[in-house]
Design a protein around this motif. Structure first.
Motif, mmCIF file in Angstrom:
data_model
loop_
_atom_site.group_PDB
_atom_site.id
_atom_site.type_symbol
_atom_site.label_atom_id
_atom_site.label_comp_id
_atom_site.label_asym_id
_atom_site.label_seq_id
_atom_site.Cartn_x
_atom_site.Cartn_y
_atom_site.Cartn_z
ATOM 1 N N TYR A 96 0.390 8.507 -9.170
ATOM 2 C CA TYR A 96 1.440 9.522 -9.269
ATOM 3 C C TYR A 96 1.391 10.410 -8.029
ATOM 4 O O TYR A 96 0.339 10.516 -7.362
ATOM 5 C CB TYR A 96 1.268 10.348 -10.542
ATOM 6 N N PRO A 97 2.520 11.050 -7.680
ATOM 7 C CA PRO A 97 2.560 11.836 -6.437
ATOM 8 C C PRO A 97 1.423 12.834 -6.284
ATOM 9 O O PRO A 97 0.878 12.999 -5.183
ATOM 10 C CB PRO A 97 3.919 12.532 -6.518
ATOM 11 N N HIS A 98 1.026 13.519 -7.369
ATOM 12 C CA HIS A 98 -0.018 14.534 -7.252
ATOM 13 C C HIS A 98 -1.391 13.931 -6.949
ATOM 14 O O HIS A 98 -2.314 14.651 -6.561
ATOM 15 C CB HIS A 98 -0.091 15.382 -8.531
ATOM 16 N N GLU A 99 -1.518 12.624 -7.103
ATOM 17 C CA GLU A 99 -2.783 11.947 -6.814
ATOM 18 C C GLU A 99 -2.862 11.464 -5.367
ATOM 19 O O GLU A 99 -3.885 10.908 -4.964
ATOM 20 C CB GLU A 99 -2.958 10.753 -7.754
ATOM 21 N N LEU A 100 -1.816 11.669 -4.601
ATOM 22 C CA LEU A 100 -1.738 11.161 -3.234
ATOM 23 C C LEU A 100 -1.888 12.283 -2.219
ATOM 24 O O LEU A 100 -1.557 13.439 -2.482
ATOM 25 C CB LEU A 100 -0.393 10.469 -3.012
ATOM 26 N N SER A 101 -2.343 11.924 -1.029
ATOM 27 C CA SER A 101 -2.376 12.877 0.084
ATOM 28 C C SER A 101 -0.959 13.105 0.596
ATOM 29 O O SER A 101 -0.018 12.373 0.256
ATOM 30 C CB SER A 101 -3.258 12.338 1.206
ATOM 31 N N GLY A 102 -0.815 14.124 1.467
ATOM 32 C CA GLY A 102 0.495 14.386 2.050
ATOM 33 C C GLY A 102 1.025 13.198 2.837
ATOM 34 O O GLY A 102 2.213 12.862 2.764
ATOM 35 N N GLY A 103 0.141 12.549 3.595
ATOM 36 C CA GLY A 103 0.566 11.379 4.363
ATOM 37 C C GLY A 103 0.992 10.229 3.476
ATOM 38 O O GLY A 103 1.949 9.515 3.776
ATOM 39 N N GLN A 104 0.290 10.043 2.364
ATOM 40 C CA GLN A 104 0.663 8.978 1.421
ATOM 41 C C GLN A 104 1.998 9.293 0.746
ATOM 42 O O GLN A 104 2.834 8.403 0.554
ATOM 43 C CB GLN A 104 -0.437 8.791 0.385
ATOM 44 N N GLN A 105 2.217 10.546 0.394
ATOM 45 C CA GLN A 105 3.507 10.927 -0.186
ATOM 46 C C GLN A 105 4.638 10.672 0.797
ATOM 47 O O GLN A 105 5.721 10.218 0.421
ATOM 48 C CB GLN A 105 3.476 12.402 -0.592
ATOM 49 N N GLN A 106 4.364 10.942 2.067
ATOM 50 C CA GLN A 106 5.382 10.691 3.090
ATOM 51 C C GLN A 106 5.716 9.209 3.163
ATOM 52 O O GLN A 106 6.875 8.830 3.296
ATOM 53 C CB GLN A 106 4.874 11.206 4.444
ATOM 54 N N ARG A 107 4.716 8.358 3.040
ATOM 55 C CA ARG A 107 4.954 6.909 3.071
ATOM 56 C C ARG A 107 5.737 6.440 1.841
ATOM 57 O O ARG A 107 6.582 5.547 1.947
ATOM 58 C CB ARG A 107 3.618 6.168 3.157
ATOM 59 N N VAL A 108 5.454 7.034 0.681
ATOM 60 C CA VAL A 108 6.220 6.691 -0.525
ATOM 61 C C VAL A 108 7.693 7.065 -0.330
ATOM 62 O O VAL A 108 8.593 6.290 -0.664
ATOM 63 C CB VAL A 108 5.657 7.406 -1.767
ATOM 64 N N ALA A 109 7.920 8.254 0.225
ATOM 65 C CA ALA A 109 9.297 8.683 0.473
ATOM 66 C C ALA A 109 10.009 7.738 1.444
ATOM 67 O O ALA A 109 11.189 7.424 1.279
ATOM 68 C CB ALA A 109 9.309 10.109 1.014
ATOM 69 N N LEU A 110 9.279 7.273 2.447
ATOM 70 C CA LEU A 110 9.859 6.320 3.397
ATOM 71 C C LEU A 110 10.172 4.993 2.704
ATOM 72 O O LEU A 110 11.255 4.426 2.898
ATOM 73 C CB LEU A 110 8.903 6.099 4.565
ATOM 74 N N ALA A 111 9.237 4.504 1.892
ATOM 75 C CA ALA A 111 9.472 3.251 1.166
ATOM 76 C C ALA A 111 10.680 3.369 0.254
ATOM 77 O O ALA A 111 11.494 2.445 0.156
ATOM 78 C CB ALA A 111 8.223 2.872 0.359
ATOM 79 N N ARG A 112 10.809 4.503 -0.422
ATOM 80 C CA ARG A 112 11.961 4.696 -1.316
ATOM 81 C C ARG A 112 13.271 4.725 -0.531
ATOM 82 O O ARG A 112 14.282 4.167 -0.964
ATOM 83 C CB ARG A 112 11.801 6.005 -2.104
ATOM 84 N N ASP B 170 -0.548 18.262 8.781
ATOM 85 C CA ASP B 170 -1.249 18.908 9.892
ATOM 86 C C ASP B 170 -1.004 18.140 11.184
ATOM 87 O O ASP B 170 -0.442 17.040 11.187
ATOM 88 C CB ASP B 170 -2.751 19.019 9.599
ATOM 89 N N ALA B 171 -1.416 18.726 12.310
ATOM 90 C CA ALA B 171 -1.066 18.185 13.627
ATOM 91 C C ALA B 171 -1.561 16.763 13.816
ATOM 92 O O ALA B 171 -0.845 15.903 14.338
ATOM 93 C CB ALA B 171 -1.612 19.098 14.719
ATOM 94 N N ASP B 172 -2.803 16.492 13.402
ATOM 95 C CA ASP B 172 -3.357 15.145 13.587
ATOM 96 C C ASP B 172 -2.591 14.116 12.777
ATOM 97 O O ASP B 172 -2.278 13.023 13.268
ATOM 98 C CB ASP B 172 -4.842 15.124 13.188
ATOM 99 N N ALA B 173 -2.276 14.458 11.524
ATOM 100 C CA ALA B 173 -1.535 13.527 10.672
ATOM 101 C C ALA B 173 -0.122 13.325 11.202
ATOM 102 O O ALA B 173 0.406 12.208 11.160
ATOM 103 C CB ALA B 173 -1.497 14.044 9.231
ATOM 104 N N ARG B 174 0.495 14.383 11.711
ATOM 105 C CA ARG B 174 1.855 14.260 12.259
ATOM 106 C C ARG B 174 1.899 13.254 13.393
ATOM 107 O O ARG B 174 2.768 12.385 13.438
ATOM 108 C CB ARG B 174 2.353 15.625 12.768
#
Length: 258
Positions: A137-153, A172-176
């Motif tokens: 579920y979204p709350h179980e994912l990191s910010g980067g993983q949530q971003q990937r889910v949004a991209l997949a959708r 954060d800057a590194d993840a961006r």
């Protein structure tokens, strides 16, 4: 390269008690099929309004929006957002908290038979590297993983054009930086055409084939990152590029010194 997206003399305005307030004026650009474009500029310059107009969420006061030669918007007619063959990834990802990753990615596929839905979801999750998180579920994912889910959708319904509104602003800057390059690789692998808006020059230059510098609702220059650096259209563009590059160097130096 054939043109997929054409924006022709767009004007967007909002009604106020003092009369119409123009937020985008005389904006024209073309984006080739398979290319990634970026609108770059500070908050309030009109870039998100352009994205919303392409998606069908904002009416035009003047001009035309065309996708693969088909008119999507004009002052007198507009194709409904769901019929535009345009996908959109929002700044806050807009994931449904009560749905797992599979449910979020399959949300726009409900017209497909169940077997095709499941296969498409599997393909998209493998594409973004989240095959093992299908039941999370979204709350179980990191910010980067949530971003990937949004991209997949956003990619699951196979849109002709993908729109991205500040896709890395919550990271954060590194993840961006890491995800910017990953996003470009994914879009180039799939051959998607995309347009994103950002205030981050490094992000725009890392991803985009064409970058548009916006200023006070107008497009100051639409060109390759190289030409923006080496052949700015005017002193305002040159100053903006220099200031942003200096801010990035200072931020990087600060991060190294911590």
């Amino acid at each position: 390269m054939t043109t997929l997206l054409e924006l022709d003399q767009l004007q967007l305005a909002y009604d106020t008690e003092q009369g119409p307030r123009v937020v985008v004026d005389a904006l024209s650009l073309t984006l080739a099929r398979g290319h990634i474009g970026s609108l770059l500029g500070p908050s309030g310059c009109g870039k998100t309004s352009v994205l919303r107009a392409i998606a069908g969420f904002e009416p035009l006061r003047h001009g035309h929006i065309r996708l693969d030669g088909t008119e999507l918007s004009s002052p007198t007619a507009s194709v409904a957002p769901q019929a535009r063959r345009v996908g959109m990834m929002f700044q806050d990802y807009a994931l449904f908290p009560h749905l797992d990753v599979t449910g979020n990615v399959s949300f726009g596929l409900r017209r497909l038979p169940k077997t095709q839905q499941r296969q498409r979801v599997r393909d998209m999750l493998e594409l973004v590297g989240l095959g093992a998180q299908a039941d999370s579920y979204p709350h179980e994912l990191s910010g980067g993983q949530q971003q990937r889910v949004a991209l997949a959708r956003a990619l699951a319904p196979a849109p002709e054009l993908l729109l991205l509104d500040e896709p890395f602003s919550n990271l954060d800057a590194d993840a961006r930086e890491r995800l910017a390059f990953e996003l470009r690789d994914i879009l180039k692998e799939t051959g998607h055409t995309a347009l994103l808006v950002t205030h981050d020059q490094a992000e725009a230059f890392a991803i985009a084939d064409r970058v548009g510098v916006m200023r006070d609702g107008r497009l100051a220059q639409w060109n390759t990152p190289y030409n923006l650096h080496h052949h700015p259209a005017d002193a305002g563009v040159a100053d903006f590029i220099r200031r942003e590059a200096l801010a990035e160097r200072r931020a990087a130096a600060y991060a190294r010194g911590r």
